[in-house]
Motif scaffolding. Structure first.
Motif: not given
Length: 264
Positions: A209-223, A185-189, A138-145
């Protein structure tokens, strides 16, 4: 070849610009800012207000006037909602609807070969599936929509969204997990989950919607995980309880009542 995007409207449009940008980059295009000289100028339009439509028309004329040898492409919600008016914008060499964003590369190749004006606008239909879209950066580099939902079933009398975006449909959780892993993997936090009617994610499906949040939250690199705009009447006690158990979830207080906030 160089391509530049000018994006109007919501975070979903911004995501779709990133998606089309990746399609072109993978095909060998260089993506440059719209202020620079380019071979292709892509206007990703919004149509929720008359001002948005005016900006779309102005930018189509501006890019063709300032870069007469370039190819001007119109996509997004405006041609989807108002196909007749879009076709009359003669400075646009290629016109496609947001339903056809997957075809942008093939349409560019077709136009390059023939130089004949192309108009491809398909109406949204009941029963349409969520089209397969995924980004790796994503162009913002750290945050991705990250778009997980499209369309709206409410059909409010004042709103053009159901015509410009179609009915509610949702990204498959397995596809979302792959996308989140690639972004991490590409540095999005930080992930911001977005949709046209985000709280309708999973409607008529066995996920929400909570299932979608859980998928993101379970990735250790997503803060951090955030949600785009939500309809507050869809925020149930169960949703609040489940979200409260995820440390990386960041609450946007403006979407909840004081009573709901206290439950978190």
């Amino acid at each position: 070849m160089k391509a530049a995007f000018y994006t109007l409207g919501c975070k979903v449009n911004q995501y779709e610009t990133e998606y089309m940008s990746e399609l072109l980059k993978n095909a060998g295009f260089e993506i440059v800012p719209p202020s620079e000289e380019a071979d292709y100028y892509i206007i990703n339009s919004c149509t929720v207000t008359a001002t948005a439509n005016q900006k779309t028309r102005q930018n189509i004329r501006k890019y063709k006037r300032n870069h007469p040898n370039s190819t001007v492409i119109l996509t997004g919600c405006m041609p989807q909602a108002f196909p007749k008016e879009a076709k009359e914008l003669i400075d646009a060499d290629i016109i496609l609807s947001n339903k056809n964003d997957n075809d942008i590369l093939s349409l560019i190749n077709e136009y390059s070969a023939t130089k004949n004006r192309i108009i491809k606008i398909e109406e949204h239909q009941k029963g349409d599936e969520f089209w397969s879209c995924s980004i790796t950066d994503f162009s913002e580099r750290i945050r991705a929509f990250v778009k997980i939902e499209d369309g709206c079933d409410r059909f409010c009398s004042y709103c053009i969204i159901p015509k410009s975006r179609g009915r509610v449909r949702s990204k498959n959780p397995d596809d979302l997990k792959i996308e989140i892993n690639n972004l991490a993997k590409n540095g999005i936090k930080e992930i911001v989950l977005v949709g046209i009617n985000l709280s309708a994610y999973g409607k008529n499906e066995d996920f929400d919607i909570v299932d979608a949040v859980e998928i993101c939250a379970k990735n250790p690199n997503i803060k951090r995980v955030r949600l785009g705009s939500l309809e507050p009447d869809h925020i149930t006690d169960d949703i609040i309880e489940r979200l409260s158990n995820m440390k990386s979830f960041v609450l946007n207080f403006i979407f909840l009542s004081k009573a709901d906030v206290t439950k978190l």
